[in-house]
Write a protein that holds these residues in place. Structure first.
Motif, mmCIF file in Angstrom:
data_model
loop_
_atom_site.group_PDB
_atom_site.id
_atom_site.type_symbol
_atom_site.label_atom_id
_atom_site.label_comp_id
_atom_site.label_asym_id
_atom_site.label_seq_id
_atom_site.Cartn_x
_atom_site.Cartn_y
_atom_site.Cartn_z
ATOM 1 N N LYS A 132 7.109 1.942 5.489
ATOM 2 C CA LYS A 132 5.998 1.525 4.650
ATOM 3 C C LYS A 132 5.391 2.758 3.997
ATOM 4 O O LYS A 132 4.875 3.636 4.678
ATOM 5 C CB LYS A 132 4.980 0.797 5.521
ATOM 6 N N LYS A 133 5.461 2.831 2.665
ATOM 7 C CA LYS A 133 4.895 3.962 1.931
ATOM 8 C C LYS A 133 3.377 3.849 1.942
ATOM 9 O O LYS A 133 2.806 2.837 1.577
ATOM 10 C CB LYS A 133 5.425 3.991 0.503
ATOM 11 N N LEU A 134 2.722 4.928 2.368
ATOM 12 C CA LEU A 134 1.268 4.947 2.446
ATOM 13 C C LEU A 134 0.615 5.702 1.296
ATOM 14 O O LEU A 134 -0.510 5.407 0.917
ATOM 15 C CB LEU A 134 0.825 5.605 3.759
ATOM 16 N N HIS A 135 1.348 6.692 0.766
ATOM 17 C CA HIS A 135 0.744 7.559 -0.255
ATOM 18 C C HIS A 135 1.863 8.207 -1.058
ATOM 19 O O HIS A 135 2.948 8.447 -0.545
ATOM 20 C CB HIS A 135 -0.097 8.637 0.444
ATOM 21 N N GLU A 136 1.561 8.512 -2.312
ATOM 22 C CA GLU A 136 2.540 9.171 -3.164
ATOM 23 C C GLU A 136 1.820 10.113 -4.112
ATOM 24 O O GLU A 136 0.767 9.790 -4.647
ATOM 25 C CB GLU A 136 3.320 8.129 -3.960
ATOM 26 N N THR A 137 2.398 11.304 -4.281
ATOM 27 C CA THR A 137 1.911 12.264 -5.261
ATOM 28 C C THR A 137 3.081 12.602 -6.182
ATOM 29 O O THR A 137 4.168 12.036 -6.040
ATOM 30 C CB THR A 137 1.383 13.553 -4.590
ATOM 31 N N LYS A 138 2.886 13.534 -7.059
ATOM 32 C CA LYS A 138 3.954 13.930 -7.971
ATOM 33 C C LYS A 138 5.192 14.410 -7.212
ATOM 34 O O LYS A 138 6.317 14.109 -7.597
ATOM 35 C CB LYS A 138 3.456 15.040 -8.905
ATOM 36 N N ASN A 139 4.980 15.151 -6.118
ATOM 37 C CA ASN A 139 6.093 15.770 -5.399
ATOM 38 C C ASN A 139 6.320 15.268 -3.976
ATOM 39 O O ASN A 139 7.292 15.683 -3.340
ATOM 40 C CB ASN A 139 5.869 17.292 -5.330
ATOM 41 N N TRP A 140 5.437 14.414 -3.455
ATOM 42 C CA TRP A 140 5.513 14.025 -2.049
ATOM 43 C C TRP A 140 5.382 12.520 -1.853
ATOM 44 O O TRP A 140 4.687 11.841 -2.608
ATOM 45 C CB TRP A 140 4.403 14.704 -1.250
ATOM 46 N N LEU A 141 6.019 12.039 -0.789
ATOM 47 C CA LEU A 141 5.868 10.658 -0.319
ATOM 48 C C LEU A 141 5.375 10.721 1.129
ATOM 49 O O LEU A 141 5.783 11.610 1.888
ATOM 50 C CB LEU A 141 7.212 9.924 -0.354
ATOM 51 N N VAL A 142 4.521 9.773 1.497
ATOM 52 C CA VAL A 142 4.005 9.709 2.862
ATOM 53 C C VAL A 142 4.291 8.320 3.407
ATOM 54 O O VAL A 142 3.958 7.312 2.778
ATOM 55 C CB VAL A 142 2.484 9.985 2.917
ATOM 56 N N TYR A 143 4.904 8.292 4.584
ATOM 57 C CA TYR A 143 5.273 7.042 5.250
ATOM 58 C C TYR A 143 4.744 7.024 6.676
ATOM 59 O O TYR A 143 4.578 8.079 7.291
ATOM 60 C CB TYR A 143 6.798 6.896 5.336
ATOM 61 N N GLN A 144 4.533 5.829 7.184
ATOM 62 C CA GLN A 144 4.323 5.648 8.617
ATOM 63 C C GLN A 144 5.682 5.879 9.266
ATOM 64 O O GLN A 144 6.696 5.388 8.762
ATOM 65 C CB GLN A 144 3.826 4.217 8.897
ATOM 66 N N HIS A 145 5.733 6.647 10.347
ATOM 67 C CA HIS A 145 7.013 6.900 11.010
ATOM 68 C C HIS A 145 7.586 5.584 11.527
ATOM 69 O O HIS A 145 6.862 4.785 12.122
ATOM 70 C CB HIS A 145 6.832 7.889 12.166
ATOM 71 N N PRO A 146 8.885 5.317 11.306
ATOM 72 C CA PRO A 146 9.463 4.040 11.748
ATOM 73 C C PRO A 146 9.558 3.904 13.275
ATOM 74 O O PRO A 146 9.578 2.804 13.797
ATOM 75 C CB PRO A 146 10.861 4.040 11.125
#
Length: 91
Positions: free
Chosen positions: A1-15
């Motif tokens: 589940k993607k929580l946040h996105e920037t120009k260069n980064w993606l943040v996910y909850q660890h599976p």
């Protein structure tokens, strides 16, 4: 589940979280490991600094405590560079 996105980064909850809070930060440009990132790539490092500070503030982790973890070599289980933001005692 993607929580946040920037120009260069993606943040996910660890599976498979190992901590009560366990986020994974992945650069959009695929690097195999920490040692592959060019030291002169100031944009990715600057954005990483801002992103982690924002995530820590949003979750009030300054008071609770947190760790930013980079695994490499035999400790890196997944062959794409990523950073763990964790908080709490291991599950």
């Amino acid at each position: 589940k993607k929580l946040h996105e920037t120009k260069n980064w993606l943040v996910y909850q660890h599976p498979r979280p190992a901590y009560p809070l366990h986020l994974v930060l992945i650069p959009k440009k695929a690097y195999p490991d920490w040692m592959s990132i060019p030291a002169g790539d100031t944009e990715i490092f600057s954005e990483y600094l801002q992103l982690t500070q924002d995530l820590i503030r949003e979750r009030n982790l300054e008071q609770i405590g947190y760790r930013l973890i980079v695994n490499g070599g035999e400790y890196q289980e997944f062959p794409i560079f990523h950073i763990h933001l964790v908080s709490g005692k291991p599950l």
